[in-house]
Design a protein around this motif. Structure first.
Motif, mmCIF file in Angstrom:
data_model
loop_
_atom_site.group_PDB
_atom_site.id
_atom_site.type_symbol
_atom_site.label_atom_id
_atom_site.label_comp_id
_atom_site.label_asym_id
_atom_site.label_seq_id
_atom_site.Cartn_x
_atom_site.Cartn_y
_atom_site.Cartn_z
ATOM 1 N N THR A 86 40.559 40.563 45.230
ATOM 2 C CA THR A 86 40.822 41.742 46.057
ATOM 3 C C THR A 86 41.925 42.599 45.459
ATOM 4 O O THR A 86 41.942 43.805 45.647
ATOM 5 C CB THR A 86 41.290 41.327 47.472
ATOM 6 N N MET A 110 40.303 45.070 42.785
ATOM 7 C CA MET A 110 39.103 45.870 43.023
ATOM 8 C C MET A 110 39.372 47.372 43.028
ATOM 9 O O MET A 110 38.488 48.165 42.732
ATOM 10 C CB MET A 110 38.371 45.405 44.288
ATOM 11 N N GLY A 111 40.629 47.746 43.316
ATOM 12 C CA GLY A 111 40.989 49.163 43.302
ATOM 13 C C GLY A 111 40.740 49.824 41.949
ATOM 14 O O GLY A 111 40.504 51.029 41.871
ATOM 15 N N LYS A 146 29.459 48.247 51.311
ATOM 16 C CA LYS A 146 30.374 49.149 52.007
ATOM 17 C C LYS A 146 31.452 49.668 51.055
ATOM 18 O O LYS A 146 31.789 50.845 51.056
ATOM 19 C CB LYS A 146 31.043 48.391 53.169
ATOM 20 N N TYR A 147 31.976 48.746 50.252
ATOM 21 C CA TYR A 147 33.013 49.147 49.301
ATOM 22 C C TYR A 147 32.435 50.105 48.258
ATOM 23 O O TYR A 147 33.077 51.083 47.881
ATOM 24 C CB TYR A 147 33.633 47.916 48.630
ATOM 25 N N LYS A 178 32.218 53.408 49.732
ATOM 26 C CA LYS A 178 33.546 53.989 49.934
ATOM 27 C C LYS A 178 34.107 54.621 48.666
ATOM 28 O O LYS A 178 34.678 55.705 48.709
ATOM 29 C CB LYS A 178 34.503 52.894 50.419
ATOM 30 N N GLN A 213 24.509 41.822 44.731
ATOM 31 C CA GLN A 213 25.171 40.596 45.132
ATOM 32 C C GLN A 213 25.094 39.527 44.066
ATOM 33 O O GLN A 213 25.959 38.666 43.979
ATOM 34 C CB GLN A 213 24.547 40.092 46.427
#
Lengths: 346, 215
Positions: free
Chosen positions: B154, B157-158, B188-189, B192, B200
Motif C-alpha cells: 500500500t 501504490m501511489g 476502484k483504485y 481513481k 486480478q
C-alpha cells in the motif's frame, strides 16, 4: 473501564470484553503515516535505526488516538539484514526493502550467519521494546517478526526459493529450520525485553502462492514451530496471512496462534464461518483508510464487528498518506458504539 | 521414431508436468526429426503453458507450479527459438512491465510477464524497485503500446498515479495503455488514478491487454 492491555488479554484468552480491541501491530502491518510523523517530528528512515526514535514513533500511534497498542519495528527487513541481506532503508514514504540477497540456493544455508541480537537493528528493536516497557504501563507492546516463508524469501531470490521447495525439498526444509531458529531467538529476545505479544506476518507464504500442500508443509509447519518455541508467559500471538483463504481454511486453522488476521480480500463473515472457535482480527480496508472519509471508516468498522471480528485492525499496512482523521475513525467508531450501548443500558 | 503429434504432446505434457529436462530432450528430438520450430512452440510449449494457466485458474495449480511450468517452457524455447525463420520484431506488440519504486516483490509481475510473452507480446521487463520516470522513458524509446505496473504494498501504490501523470506530461498518455495489478490494487483504485485497466491475476492480465489493444 478496562485498560487496553486488560481488554486485549481477555479477548486473546477467548473471554468476553467490554468491546472489541483496536490495534495495528506494526512490522508489515504499518501503522505510521506522514501526518503522524509530522505530529511528533520523528521521521523514517531515522526511526528504523535509532531505538529512542523508534520508541517515540511507536508511542505516538497510541497517544494520537490511532490504535491501542505500541508496536516495533516498522518494517520486515530486520531479520534478513542481520543474516546478511543488503537493505535499502527507504525514505520518509517508502519502507525499507531488501536489495541484495545473501545466497543463491537453499543448499547454501551453511553460508548464512546467525542473527546477532547484541548488534545491528536487532538490538535497536530490542532496545526500543525496553524503552517502551520502562516508560509505559497499560498499553500492550507488540513485537513483530517477519514470517518464516517471507524471511526465507528475503535472504534469497524468492522465485528460486519457491521452485526449490519442490526441486530440493529436503534441503529446503533444512534452510527453513535455520531461518526459523533465527526467528525464535529474535522473538524470545523481544519477549524478554518486554514485548507482551508477538505478531508474525507472512505475506509471501500465502495459500495462493504455495497451494494447500506446500502451505501446510512449509508455512504452517514453521510458523507453528516458531510459536511453540516462544515463552509461555507472553500474553499471546497474532499471525497475519495475506491473500485468499478459500483454498487453505483447513490448513490455516492448524496455525496455533492466539489470533488470526487476514487482509481485506477475505470477507470477515466468511472467515468467521470457517473458523468458528478462533479469535479473529481485521480487516478495515486500507483503501478506505487512505481514500475514504471518517464516516466510511466507521461504517466499515461496525461491519467488521458485526461480521465477527474480535480485534479491529487495518486489513494490511497503512498507506503513508492515509489522513490521521481516517485512521483515528476506527477507534472513534468503536468507542462511540460502546458509549451508545451503555447509554441504552442505563 | 516418434511422430510429430507424439512429440508435440510430449512438449505440451512436459510443460504441464514441470519436466524441464524432458521438454529440452523432446524439443531436440523434434528438431532432429525435421519438424517446424514454429509449430513446436505454438502447439507444444505454448499449448502446455495454456493448459497450466487453465489449471491455475481452476485453483488446481498455484504460483509455485506455474513458475516451474514456465521454466520447462523456456527450456524448450531456448532450443526451438534459434530455428524460427527470421521475422522482424516489428510485428509484435511491445509492452513495458515492472514493479514500481519502493517495492521489490516481483513474483506477480514475473507471472504476468510470462503469460504475456506466451500470448505473443514482446515484453520489456524493467525488474523491480523501478524509478517511476524509467517506465515513461522506456515506453517512449521502445514505442510501447502498453505499460504494466505492479506493487504488493500500500505504501508504494501511489507511484502508479505518478507514472500516469508522467506519461501525460511526456505527451504520450493517449498512445500508451496503462494496466495495473498487485495485492492492494483494485478496479476502484484503477478508476481513481485513471489507469486503463486492472487485472486480478496473470491470466486475466492477458485478456485485459488484448481487450485494451483490440487484439
Amino acid at each position: 473501564m478496562l485498560t487496553p492491555k486488560e481488554r486485549l488479554k481477555m479477548i486473546l484468552e477467548g473471554r468476553q470484553a467490554d468491546r472489541p480491541a483496536c490495534i495495528c501491530p506494526g512490522g508489515m502491518m504499518n501503522m505510521v503515516t506522514s501526518e503522524l510523523m509530522d505530529r511528533v517530528k520523528v521521521y523514517m528512515p531515522e526511526a528504523h535505526t535509532d531505538a529512542r526514535q523508534m520508541a517515540k514513533l511507536a508511542k505516538a500511534v497510541y497517544e494520537e488516538g490511532c490504535f491501542e497498542n505500541y508496536g516495533v519495528p516498522f518494517c520486515m527487513t530486520v531479520e534478513a539484514e542481520e543474516m546478511g541481506a543488503k537493505v535499502d532503508m527507504g525514505t520518509n514514504v517508502y519502507e525499507p526493502h531488501v536489495t541484495g540477497y545473501v545466497i543463491d540456493s537453499v543448499s547454501e544455508v551453511s553460508k548464512l550467519k546467525p542473527v546477532d541480537l547484541a548488534a545491528g537493528r536487532a538490538k535497536v528493536v530490542l532496545d526500543a521494546i525496553r524503552i517502551l516497557k520502562k516508560e509505559t504501563a497499560d498499553v500492550p507492546i507488540v513485537g513483530n517478526l517477519t514470517g518464516p516463508i517471507s524471511t526465507a524469501g528475503s535472504v534469497m531470490e524468492p522465485v528460486t526459493f519457491y521452485k526449490e521447495l519442490r526441486k530440493k525439498n529436503q534441503e529446503a526444509h533444512r534452510y527453513m529450520e535455520f531461518i526459523t531458529e533465527q526467528l525464535i531467538a529474535f522473538g524470545r529476545a523481544q519477549i524478554e525485553a518486554g514485548a507482551d505479544l508477538i505478531a508474525v506476518s507472512d505475506p509471501s507464504g500465502t495459500g495462493e502462492i504455495l497451494g494447500p500442500k506446500y502451505f501446510k508443509e512449509f508455512a504452517v509447519t514453521y510458523i507453528n514451530r516458531l510459536l511453540d518455541a516462544l515463552q509461555e508467559e507472553k500474553m499471546g500471538t497474532i499471525v497475519h496471512i495475506c491473500g485468499q483463504m478459500s483454498p487453505v481454511y483447513k490448513e490455516v486453522n492448524e496455525v496455533k496462534s492466539s489470533a488470526l488476521s487476514f487482509d481485506s480480500i477475505v470477507p470477515m463473515k466468511e472467515a468467521r464461518e470457517h473458523l468458528k472457535d478462533r479469535v479473529l482480527m481485521g480487516n478495515v480496508s486500507t483503501y478506505a483508510l487512505e481514500f475514504g472519509d471518517p464516516e466510511r471508516v466507521k461504517m466499515l468498522t461496525r461491519s467488521c464487528v458485526k461480521s465477527g471480528s474480535d480485534i479491529i485492525s487495518p486489513a494490511c499496512g497503512l498507506g503513508m498518506k492515509s489522513p490521521l482523521g481516517n485512521v483515528q475513525a476506527i477507534l472513534a467508531g468503536l468507542t462511540e458504539e460502546e458509549e451508545c450501548r451503555r447509554g441504552q443500558d442505563q | 521414431m516418434s511422430s510429430k503429434e507424439e512429440l508435440l504432446k510430449r512438449l505440451s505434457d512436459g510443460v504441464v508436468e514441470m519436466e524441464e529436462d524432458d521438454v529440452a530432450e523432446a524439443a531436440q528430438e523434434y528438431l532432429d526429426a525435421g519438424y517446424l520450430a514454429f509449430d513446436g512452440i505454438m502447439e507444444g510449449l505454448v499449448d502446455g503453458m495454456n493448459r497450466a494457466s487453465e489449471l491455475y485458474e481452476a485453483e488446481e495449480y498455484f504460483v509455485t507450479d506455474v513458475l516451474l511450468c514456465s521454466d520447462a517452457m523456456y527450456a524448450g524455447l531456448d532450443i526451438l527459438r534459434p530455428h524460427l525463420p527470421e521475422v522482424s520484431g516489428d510485428d509484435k506488440v511491445t509492452g513495458v512491465i515492472g514493479v514500481v519504486e519502493g517495492d521489490t516483490h516481483d513474483i506477480g509481475k514475473n507471472l504476468v510477464k510470462i503469460m504475456l510473452e506466451t500470448a505473443g507480446f514482446n515484453m520489456i521487463d524493467l525488474g523491480r524497485d523501478v524509478p517511476l520516470a524509467r517506465f515513461v522513458e522506456t515506453a517512449k524509446e521502445e514505442n510501447a503500446a502498453f505499460v504494466c505496473l505492479s506493487t504488493l504494498m500500500t505504501t508504494t501504490m501511489g507511484g502508479m498515479e505518478t507514472v500516469i501523470r508522467l506519461l501525460d506530461e511526456a505527451g504520450i498518455r493517449d498512445k500508451v495503455k496503462v494496466m495495473i495489478g498487485g495485492g492492494p490494487i483494485s478496479q476502484k483504485y484503477a478508476d481513481k488514478i485513471g489507469a486503463d485497466g486492472y487485472s486480478q491475476n496473470a491470466v486475466e492480465a492477458v485478456k485485459l491487454a488484448k481487450r485494451l489493444l483490440n487484439i
